[in-house]
Design a protein around this motif. Structure first.
Motif, PDB file in Angstrom:
ATOM      1  N   ILE A  77      45.335 -52.950  25.699  1.00 28.28           N
ATOM      2  CA  ILE A  77      45.056 -51.554  25.398  1.00 28.28           C
ATOM      3  C   ILE A  77      45.026 -50.765  26.697  1.00 28.28           C
ATOM      4  O   ILE A  77      44.694 -51.300  27.761  1.00 28.28           O
ATOM      5  CB  ILE A  77      43.713 -51.419  24.640  1.00 28.28           C
ATOM      6  CG1 ILE A  77      43.544 -50.027  24.046  1.00 28.28           C
ATOM      7  CG2 ILE A  77      42.543 -51.785  25.549  1.00 28.28           C
ATOM      8  CD1 ILE A  77      42.366 -49.900  23.112  1.00 28.28           C
ATOM      9  N   SER A  78      45.380 -49.500  26.617  1.00 24.58           N
ATOM     10  CA  SER A  78      45.285 -48.626  27.782  1.00 24.58           C
ATOM     11  C   SER A  78      43.827 -48.262  28.034  1.00 24.58           C
ATOM     12  O   SER A  78      43.017 -48.173  27.102  1.00 24.58           O
ATOM     13  CB  SER A  78      46.116 -47.361  27.544  1.00 24.58           C
ATOM     14  OG  SER A  78      45.851 -46.393  28.548  1.00 24.58           O
ATOM     15  N   SER A  79      43.507 -48.040  29.297  1.00 27.61           N
ATOM     16  CA  SER A  79      42.146 -47.627  29.640  1.00 27.61           C
ATOM     17  C   SER A  79      41.916 -46.133  29.404  1.00 27.61           C
ATOM     18  O   SER A  79      40.779 -45.659  29.473  1.00 27.61           O
ATOM     19  CB  SER A  79      41.849 -47.958  31.112  1.00 27.61           C
ATOM     20  OG  SER A  79      42.727 -47.233  31.969  1.00 27.61           O
ATOM     21  N   VAL A  80      42.982 -45.409  29.114  1.00 25.83           N
ATOM     22  CA  VAL A  80      42.882 -43.956  28.928  1.00 25.83           C
ATOM     23  C   VAL A  80      42.188 -43.638  27.606  1.00 25.83           C
ATOM     24  O   VAL A  80      42.574 -44.133  26.544  1.00 25.83           O
ATOM     25  CB  VAL A  80      44.272 -43.303  28.952  1.00 25.83           C
ATOM     26  CG1 VAL A  80      44.169 -41.802  28.696  1.00 25.83           C
ATOM     27  CG2 VAL A  80      44.970 -43.574  30.276  1.00 25.83           C
ATOM     28  N   GLY A  81      41.144 -42.837  27.685  1.00 27.11           N
ATOM     29  CA  GLY A  81      40.513 -42.338  26.475  1.00 27.11           C
ATOM     30  C   GLY A  81      39.471 -43.231  25.844  1.00 27.11           C
ATOM     31  O   GLY A  81      38.968 -42.922  24.761  1.00 27.11           O
ATOM     32  N   ILE A  82      39.130 -44.347  26.480  1.00 30.24           N
ATOM     33  CA  ILE A  82      38.078 -45.209  25.940  1.00 30.24           C
ATOM     34  C   ILE A  82      37.040 -45.470  27.030  1.00 30.24           C
ATOM     35  O   ILE A  82      37.313 -45.306  28.217  1.00 30.24           O
ATOM     36  CB  ILE A  82      38.619 -46.539  25.396  1.00 30.24           C
ATOM     37  CG1 ILE A  82      39.260 -47.377  26.513  1.00 30.24           C
ATOM     38  CG2 ILE A  82      39.627 -46.311  24.274  1.00 30.24           C
ATOM     39  CD1 ILE A  82      39.636 -48.773  26.062  1.00 30.24           C
ATOM     40  N   SER A  83      35.860 -45.906  26.611  1.00 29.78           N
ATOM     41  CA  SER A  83      34.787 -46.166  27.570  1.00 29.78           C
ATOM     42  C   SER A  83      35.093 -47.423  28.380  1.00 29.78           C
ATOM     43  O   SER A  83      35.894 -48.279  27.972  1.00 29.78           O
ATOM     44  CB  SER A  83      33.463 -46.352  26.836  1.00 29.78           C
ATOM     45  OG  SER A  83      33.489 -47.549  26.077  1.00 29.78           O
TER      46      SER A  83
END
Length: 226
Positions: free
Chosen positions: A76-82
């Motif tokens: 998963i991308s780290s963008v937009g999640i904690s």
């Protein structure tokens, strides 16, 4: 011996590309796809196993034996999640799967899709790079027959793929130029898939593969098992 592989992430861009390569490669005898939702594909060499939570495989352990490779493409991308959620998915889930598989298949070769820029020292200012580095380090410490950390950069999708990041599609036209100007950062998903198959088949000289290593291994026909 033919490759019998477990594959994760088949509903994502990288996993789907690797799956397509496996299905057409004669070195691969069978692929067990671990997935939370149907892939929409069928093939004589492919079995789909739906699992609600990859972090808990206890209910399906009896279906995970007899495999000699794992192509771990889930991510998963780290963008937009904690940060906590990113660590749970990137590190905790990956290690949970790997620890189960190495217990059931100690002769397995485990191949993990990490990413260009991953920091093995775990000291990067970028949180994602530290988490990926820690994940790589802990995977390499497990008693698999062999383990390889793949760090692809920009990848050209394979024709016929259904799962593509929208922005990848928008910049796909840049691939030929990028391949000429920055060959150490660009590959095709076919090369990534072929390199994984070759790593499982006859190994590679080092455990962490940057883009140039991935391309070289994809083109290799034979090498000593590391």
């Amino acid at each position: 011996m033919k490759i019998r592989a477990i594959l994760t992430g088949a509903t994502g861009m990288v996993g789907e590309g690797v799956l397509l390569e496996c299905l057409q490669n004669p070195s691969v005898e069978h692929v067990l796809v671990l997935t939370r939702k149907p892939t929409g594909r069928s093939h004589p060499k492919m079995t789909e196993l739906l699992v609600p939570d990859l972090a808990n495989l206890s209910a399906v352990e009896n279906q995970l034996t007899g495999y000699n490779a794992c192509f771990f493409c889930a991510g998963i991308s780290s963008v937009g999640i904690s940060k906590e959620e990113y660590e749970r998915i990137t590190h905790d889930l990956t290690l949970a799967v790997a620890e189960t598989l190495v217990r059931l298949n100690p002769d397995m070769t485990f191949i993990y899709v990490s990413g260009a820029g991953t920091d093995s020292s775990e000291k990067s200012s970028q949180h994602w790079a530290r988490v990926k580095g820690r994940t790589e380090n802990e995977l390499l410490a497990l008693p698999f027959h062999a383990a390889y950390m793949f760090r692809p950069g920009f990848m050209k999708a394979t024709e016929g793929q259904h799962n593509m990041l929208k922005w990848y599609g928008a910049i796909a036209w840049l691939y030929p130029l990028a391949r000429r100007l920055a060959p150490n950062f660009v590959s095709t998903l076919q090369e990534v898939g072929q390199a994984m198959i070759n790593a499982a088949d006859f190994g590679y000289s080092k455990p962490v593969l940057e883009v140039r290593d991935i391309v070289a291994l994809a083109r290799s026909k034979a090498a000593p098992r590391s």
